[in-house]
Design a protein around this motif. Structure first.
Motif, PDB file in Angstrom:
ATOM      1  N   UNK A 143       0.837  -1.206   0.000  1.00  0.00           N
ATOM      2  CA  UNK A 143       0.000   0.000   0.000  1.00  0.00           C
ATOM      3  C   UNK A 143       0.872   1.257   0.000  1.00  0.00           C
ATOM      4  N   UNK A 144       0.621   2.114  -0.947  1.00  0.00           N
ATOM      5  CA  UNK A 144       1.352   3.383  -0.992  1.00  0.00           C
ATOM      6  C   UNK A 144       0.947   4.246   0.206  1.00  0.00           C
ATOM      7  N   UNK A 145       1.897   5.041   0.665  1.00  0.00           N
ATOM      8  CA  UNK A 145       1.652   5.823   1.876  1.00  0.00           C
ATOM      9  C   UNK A 145       1.223   7.246   1.536  1.00  0.00           C
ATOM     10  N   UNK A 146       0.566   7.868   2.497  1.00  0.00           N
ATOM     11  CA  UNK A 146       0.172   9.262   2.354  1.00  0.00           C
ATOM     12  C   UNK A 146       1.101  10.103   3.224  1.00  0.00           C
ATOM     13  N   UNK A 151       0.528  18.262   0.951  1.00  0.00           N
ATOM     14  CA  UNK A 151       0.065  16.889   1.153  1.00  0.00           C
ATOM     15  C   UNK A 151       0.338  16.081  -0.111  1.00  0.00           C
ATOM     16  N   UNK A 152       0.861  14.881   0.081  1.00  0.00           N
ATOM     17  CA  UNK A 152       1.114  13.980  -1.042  1.00  0.00           C
ATOM     18  C   UNK A 152       0.162  12.803  -0.907  1.00  0.00           C
ATOM     19  N   UNK A 153      -0.642  12.606  -1.945  1.00  0.00           N
ATOM     20  CA  UNK A 153      -1.615  11.511  -1.865  1.00  0.00           C
ATOM     21  C   UNK A 153      -0.941  10.173  -2.170  1.00  0.00           C
ATOM     22  N   UNK A 154      -1.541   9.093  -1.679  1.00  0.00           N
ATOM     23  CA  UNK A 154      -0.964   7.772  -1.924  1.00  0.00           C
ATOM     24  C   UNK A 154      -0.799   7.519  -3.418  1.00  0.00           C
ATOM     25  N   UNK A 162       6.804   4.632   0.875  1.00  0.00           N
ATOM     26  CA  UNK A 162       7.093   6.025   0.557  1.00  0.00           C
ATOM     27  C   UNK A 162       8.576   6.117   0.222  1.00  0.00           C
ATOM     28  N   UNK A 163       8.868   6.586  -0.978  1.00  0.00           N
ATOM     29  CA  UNK A 163      10.266   6.626  -1.433  1.00  0.00           C
ATOM     30  C   UNK A 163      10.669   8.070  -1.680  1.00  0.00           C
ATOM     31  N   UNK A 164      11.748   8.500  -1.063  1.00  0.00           N
ATOM     32  CA  UNK A 164      12.258   9.851  -1.270  1.00  0.00           C
ATOM     33  C   UNK A 164      13.508   9.762  -2.141  1.00  0.00           C
ATOM     34  N   UNK A 201       4.787  -1.202  -8.386  1.00  0.00           N
ATOM     35  CA  UNK A 201       5.099  -1.404  -6.974  1.00  0.00           C
ATOM     36  C   UNK A 201       4.171  -0.663  -6.012  1.00  0.00           C
ATOM     37  N   UNK A 202       3.322   0.215  -6.520  1.00  0.00           N
ATOM     38  CA  UNK A 202       2.393   0.905  -5.634  1.00  0.00           C
ATOM     39  C   UNK A 202       3.147   1.665  -4.527  1.00  0.00           C
ATOM     40  N   UNK A 203       3.943   2.641  -4.960  1.00  0.00           N
ATOM     41  CA  UNK A 203       4.734   3.427  -4.016  1.00  0.00           C
ATOM     42  C   UNK A 203       4.418   4.902  -4.213  1.00  0.00           C
ATOM     43  N   UNK A 204       4.413   5.643  -3.126  1.00  0.00           N
ATOM     44  CA  UNK A 204       4.377   7.091  -3.226  1.00  0.00           C
ATOM     45  C   UNK A 204       5.812   7.576  -3.380  1.00  0.00           C
ATOM     46  N   UNK A 205       6.043   8.473  -4.341  1.00  0.00           N
ATOM     47  CA  UNK A 205       7.417   8.915  -4.582  1.00  0.00           C
ATOM     48  C   UNK A 205       7.506  10.431  -4.426  1.00  0.00           C
ATOM     49  N   UNK A 206       8.500  10.892  -3.676  1.00  0.00           N
ATOM     50  CA  UNK A 206       8.779  12.325  -3.604  1.00  0.00           C
ATOM     51  C   UNK A 206      10.185  12.540  -4.163  1.00  0.00           C
TER      52      UNK A 206
END
Lengths: 367, 260
Positions: free
Chosen positions: B1-4, B26-29, B173-175, B202-207
């Protein structure tokens, strides 16, 4: 595209690593080592056996130092304290007629507990501060051992004999002692060998290499420094037990600061972050003074210093790095003789578009 | 699960210097989110506040609604946060595979004693993750380098190895801190493809912190522009590129620097 990556997929990085990977070599090597160690005590003279046993003692001590300093990168100048502590615990336990197994466990656990306590405080400090704190250990240890008369025998020290060869075994005492050192030391070496591979080896290495990266990988640098220090102390305690087994006498002098520095020198000379290096370090610690004494007793310190300098000048990675240095030297020789040096980066493969623009001799990449 | 990921009024001060002032976004999933701005705008500092390397002086950082500001990086890693660094810090004398395996640390079971006695479950887990790491390298065109020492690879490939290391952590969550810095054009294209694949596979949140506007425009759903530690604007990459304030922050400052 620069990403034409058809580089030799299975090319071994060096010729020496290819034969080492063969299955029969991997099986035969441990068997050979065990066989040699099993026969060794039976063939040597008494003096040779005693020397080997002492090498075993200090190899274990150097191994402990290697865990915290070689692998984890935390300078510890107090390793000899844990050897001394283990020796005193052993001597006291034997003098009180405790079960020898219990004595061994205590000789391992009490130094580990002391190491844990020190590390909990010291590992909070970064860099050289941890070295400063560990200097205090032998400095406090010596007067403490003199003061605690009741347990340590004061300046006189304690002696204990507990390793007479069992009746009917047909072994001399020195052979029996050496067997015990090989067995206990061998187990400690094996456990450490496994530990410094895989999960914990990588974690220790990254704490040494870059604490920020370690933390990002979920590895708390603090916790792993404490862990490494505690393990080093426990191994130091074991070496203290072995010390009593072999030398049969301990005094405050056992844990003097000078010995701690000698252990450190032995670790560096043997090879930091190397299991074999610990063994070589132990051999250095024991053999070199013997050797220099034979040459000229008045020049011992001078000769030792000279040997230290020469080894480090020729082999900065310690004696254990000798095979690697030889391989590298041979590779360089071959590369110098002909243009047929094996390609190590993908862009030197024909078909990579950028290769033509780059100078031929420089190592190539994509940067 | 991608993170918020939610930041509220995050401020950071070193002595008298205000590095960050009341930054909120705010970064959405599942989003790919860009963090841009001129040099010294505070992008990496903000990154360090999220990843736990710095503790914000004020404000809150939330991952999936849980406040995490001030938590240690090692703790955050266990909660699914992974990051890369501007200068990929690899263990140069180790093989590429060993470097990537470092990312598996939190996924490997067992304490020191279990590893020392080589309990079967430890080496079975190691073997499984080794296979997974090899596959990950293969997917990122680095399979051929798995058994080479890291110092035989170029800077661009180091970045790829570092990304694999972060991915082996199975982050939510990947930075990515300047993933394109120092890469030739062709490799930036590969990087764009890789990051896009992350979102779908991969269902990841990326910043991403990045100077390379082409990469930001190609990848991100939204961007925040920072200047002098404060949020200048938030919107799509296209909006940011045409915003006069952003142009002034980049070009105006450069022109002033040139004149000086």
């Amino acid at each position: 595209m620069a990403r034409v990556m058809t580089a030799p997929a299975s090319s071994p990085s060096s010729p020496s690593s290819s034969w080492r990977r063969r299955p029969w070599v991997r099986w035969a090597t441990p068997l050979l080592i065990v066989a040699v160690l099993a026969v060794l005590p039976l063939v040597g003279t008494e003096f040779q056996n005693e020397t080997l046993a002492r090498i075993g003692v200090f190899a274990v001590a150097v191994l402990g130092l290697n865990v915290v300093m070689g692998y984890t990168g935390q300078v510890s100048l107090g390793q000899i304290f844990f050897l001394g502590f283990g020796a005193y615990v052993t001597a006291y336990g034997v003098s009180q007629d405790w079960n020898i197994v219990l004595v061994f466990v205590l000789a391992c656990l009490l130094p580990a507990a002391a190491g844990l306590l020190v590390a909990l405080a010291a590992a909070r400090l970064g860099g050289l501060a941890i070295a400063m704190v560990t200097i205090a250990l032998p400095i406090v240890g010596v007067p403490l051992a003199k003061r605690l008369n009741e347990y340590t025998g004061g300046s006189q020290g304690l002696s204990a004999r507990f390793a007479e060869s069992p009746e009917g075994s047909g072994l001399y005492d020195d052979q029996w002692t050496l067997y015990l050192v090989i067995a206990i030391g061998g187990v400690v070496f094996l456990l450490t060998h496994f530990l410094v591979r895989g999960k914990y080896g990588r974690a220790f290495a990254i704490v040494k290499g870059n604490e920020n990266v370690a933390a990002s990988m979920g590895i708390s640098p603090y916790r792993y420094k404490v862990l490494a220090f505690t393990i080093a102390s426990a191994i130091g305690g074991v070496s203290g037990f072995l010390y009593m087994l072999v030398i049969q006498y301990t005094s405050p002098e056992t844990m003097s600061f000078g010995h701690s520095i000698e252990l450190l020198a032995a670790m560096v000379i043997g090879g930091a972050a190397s299991i074999v290096g610990s063994l070589l370090g132990g051999a250095f610690y024991v053999l070199v003074p013997q050797l220099t004494n034979q040459v000229d007793a008045s020049l011992t310190a001078l000769l030792q210093g000279a040997i230290l300098l020469v080894v480090l000048f020729v082999l900065p990675g310690g004696l254990a790095s000798l095979p690697r240095a030889l391989t590298r030297g041979r590779r360089r020789l071959r590369a110098g003789r002909g243009p047929a040096a094996p390609p190590t980066t993908p862009s030197s493969t024909p078909g990579s578009g950028t290769a033509a623009e780059q100078p031929e001799t420089e190592r190539q990449g994509h940067a | 699960m991608a993170a918020e990921l939610t930041l509220q009024d995050v401020s950071l001060q070193f002595g008298g210097i205000k590095v960050l002032q009341d930054v909120s976004f705010a970064v959405e999933p599942g989003q790919i989110f860009g963090l841009v701005g001129p040099n010294g705008a505070g992008k990496t500092s903000l990154f360090n506040c999220i990843s736990g390397h710095y503790k914000p002086t004020a404000g809150t950082v939330r991952i999936d609604g849980t406040e995490v500001q001030g938590a240690r990086p090692a703790t955050l890693a266990k909660h699914g946060l992974a990051r890369t660094f501007q200068h990929p810090a690899l263990q140069l004398h180790e093989t590429v595979l060993e470097n990537v395996l470092l990312g598996a640390h939190t996924r490997l079971p067992g304490g020191a004693l279990e590893w020392a006695v080589r309990l079967p479950r430890t080496w079975r887990a190691e073997k499984a993750l080794r296979a997974e790491a090899l596959e990950l390298l293969e997917r990122n065109d680095l399979g051929w380098a798995a058994h080479l020492p890291a110092d035989e690879l170029s800077h661009g490939l180091h970045k790829g190895v570092e990304l694999c290391r972060a991915l082996l952590m199975k982050p939510r969550l990947l930075l990515l801190d300047e993933p394109a810095a120092g890469l030739p054009h062709a490799e930036v294209e590969t990087l764009i493809a890789t990051v896009r694949r992350l979102r779908t596979d991969d269902d990841i949140t990326v910043v991403i912190v990045e100077h390379h506007m082409g990469l930001i425009a190609a990848l991100t759903d939204r961007v925040v522009v920072l200047d002098h530690g404060a949020k200048l604007m938030e919107g799509t990459a296209a909006e940011a590129q045409s915003d006069p304030r952003v142009i002034e922050a980049y070009i105006g400052k450069d022109a002033a620097d040139d004149a000086a």
